[in-house]
Design an enzyme around this catalytic site. Sequence first.
Site, PDB file in Angstrom:
ATOM      1  CE  LYS A  38      -3.514  -2.197   3.215  1.00  0.00           C
ATOM      2  NZ  LYS A  38      -3.792  -2.173   4.449  1.00  0.00           N
ATOM      3  N   GLY A  39       1.899   0.989   0.415  1.00  0.00           N
ATOM      4  CA  GLY A  39       2.791   2.232   0.882  1.00  0.00           C
ATOM      5  C   GLY A  39       3.167   3.445  -0.203  1.00  0.00           C
TER       6      GLY A  39
ATOM      7  CD  GLU B  58       8.410  -0.199  -2.670  1.00  0.00           C
ATOM      8  OE1 GLU B  58       7.280   0.349  -2.403  1.00  0.00           O
ATOM      9  OE2 GLU B  58       8.404  -1.309  -1.865  1.00  0.00           O
ATOM     10  CG  ASP B  59       6.785   2.465   0.387  1.00  0.00           C
ATOM     11  OD1 ASP B  59       7.515   1.615  -0.168  1.00  0.00           O
ATOM     12  OD2 ASP B  59       6.064   2.335   1.147  1.00  0.00           O
TER      13      ASP B  59
ATOM     14  CG  ASP C  77      15.045  -1.600   5.083  1.00  0.00           C
ATOM     15  OD1 ASP C  77      16.245  -1.363   5.016  1.00  0.00           O
ATOM     16  OD2 ASP C  77      14.317  -2.098   5.869  1.00  0.00           O
TER      17      ASP C  77
ATOM     18  CE  LYS D 151      14.799   1.357   6.086  1.00  0.00           C
ATOM     19  NZ  LYS D 151      13.922   1.477   7.308  1.00  0.00           N
TER      20      LYS D 151
ATOM     21  CG  PHE E 148      10.337   1.747  10.865  1.00  0.00           C
ATOM     22  CD1 PHE E 148      10.532   0.776   9.991  1.00  0.00           C
ATOM     23  CD2 PHE E 148       8.871   2.228  11.269  1.00  0.00           C
ATOM     24  CE1 PHE E 148       9.447   0.092   9.477  1.00  0.00           C
ATOM     25  CE2 PHE E 148       7.952   1.860  10.563  1.00  0.00           C
ATOM     26  CZ  PHE E 148       8.094   0.670   9.646  1.00  0.00           C
TER      27      PHE E 148
ATOM     28  CG  ASP F 152       2.237   0.604   7.579  1.00  0.00           C
ATOM     29  OD1 ASP F 152       3.288   0.550   6.561  1.00  0.00           O
ATOM     30  OD2 ASP F 152       1.980  -0.228   8.171  1.00  0.00           O
TER      31      ASP F 152
ATOM     32  NE  ARG G 259      -0.952   2.138   4.839  1.00  0.00           N
ATOM     33  CZ  ARG G 259       0.164   1.101   4.628  1.00  0.00           C
ATOM     34  NH1 ARG G 259       1.320   1.665   4.093  1.00  0.00           N
ATOM     35  NH2 ARG G 259       0.076  -0.034   4.944  1.00  0.00           N
TER      36      ARG G 259
HETATM   37  P1  IMP Z   1      12.699  -4.682   1.584  1.00  0.00           P
HETATM   38  O1  IMP Z   1      13.527  -3.546   0.565  1.00  0.00           O
HETATM   39  O2  IMP Z   1      12.579  -6.056   1.057  1.00  0.00           O
HETATM   40  O3  IMP Z   1      13.431  -4.622   2.966  1.00  0.00           O
HETATM   41  O4  IMP Z   1      11.394  -4.115   1.840  1.00  0.00           O
HETATM   42  C1  IMP Z   1      10.849  -2.738   1.630  1.00  0.00           C
HETATM   43  C2  IMP Z   1       9.493  -2.586   2.066  1.00  0.00           C
HETATM   44  O5  IMP Z   1       9.571  -2.598   3.347  1.00  0.00           O
HETATM   45  C3  IMP Z   1       8.792  -1.292   1.743  1.00  0.00           C
HETATM   46  O6  IMP Z   1       8.139  -1.395   0.488  1.00  0.00           O
HETATM   47  C4  IMP Z   1       7.995  -1.018   3.049  1.00  0.00           C
HETATM   48  O7  IMP Z   1       6.640  -1.662   2.604  1.00  0.00           O
HETATM   49  C5  IMP Z   1       8.668  -1.647   3.883  1.00  0.00           C
HETATM   50  N1  IMP Z   1       9.548  -0.748   4.749  1.00  0.00           N
HETATM   51  C6  IMP Z   1      11.027  -0.854   4.812  1.00  0.00           C
HETATM   52  N2  IMP Z   1      11.361   0.065   5.600  1.00  0.00           N
HETATM   53  C7  IMP Z   1      10.229   1.016   6.122  1.00  0.00           C
HETATM   54  C8  IMP Z   1      10.365   2.215   6.961  1.00  0.00           C
HETATM   55  O8  IMP Z   1      11.334   2.681   7.231  1.00  0.00           O
HETATM   56  N3  IMP Z   1       9.050   2.719   6.876  1.00  0.00           N
HETATM   57  C9  IMP Z   1       7.885   1.838   6.591  1.00  0.00           C
HETATM   58  N4  IMP Z   1       8.001   0.805   5.887  1.00  0.00           N
HETATM   59  C10 IMP Z   1       9.332   0.271   5.544  1.00  0.00           C
HETATM   60 MG    MG Z   2       6.216  -0.954   0.266  1.00  0.00          MG
END
Ligand code: IMP
Ligand code: MG
Length: 178
Positions: A41-42, A97-98, A101, A129, A150, A157, A163
């Site tokens: 949803k982000g 994408e939001d 990470d 990030k 975070f 969220d 959000r």
């Molecule tokens: P990753 O890159 O596989 O670790 O996943 C990224 C997803 O984790 C993002 O699309 C978010 O949904 C969630 N996420 C990672 N860091 C944050 C944060 O700081 N705040 C909120 N959601 C996060």
């Molecule tokens: Mg996301």
Amino acid sequence: MSSHKKLVISREAIATRVKELAARISRDYAGKNPLLVGILKGAFIFLADLARALDFPVEVDFVRLRSYGAGTTTSGEVHITKDVETPLEGRHVVVVEDIVDAGLTLNFLLGHLAGCNPASLKVCCLIDKTERRQVEVPLDYVGFTIAKGFLVGYGLDCGENCRTLPDIHEMVESGEGG
Ligand code: IMP
Ligand code: MG
């Protein structure tokens, strides 16, 4: 333990950066009829602002992914719970994408979308990030880069809260002395 929110990116800074990203995408995709694919949803707020800041109307679609993991980290096991509904074959696709990470979510999605034979496949993320990255993912358009923390607000969220905050904040544990 309690936590408080620290402002890290103001709504004004977000708006300025979204316009800059939109200007670059408008230039790069003029005449190409791109499809924006938002990750729910982000990304819903970022995509809404980005799409409306482009020089031309665009089609949008969405995917919803679920990654299993504890708390604020992802495990790497990603599942699609809602796929794109637009045929991607021959289309210029921009994934929106939001925040990236570990990179596992996006890495999985890019593999999946590449299998649909798009004409091109690029990524626009609001926040890169960096500190916990586990897999290298190509990020073509990046709004902001931060090392860690975070973040909530502007679509991001924490357990479905925060959000709709207009600014982006970091959740900081109180009483941890820094
Ligand atoms: P990753 O890159 O596989 O670790 O996943 C990224 C997803 O984790 C993002 O699309 C978010 O949904 C969630 N996420 C990672 N860091 C944050 C944060 O700081 N705040 C909120 N959601 C996060
Ligand atoms: Mg996301």
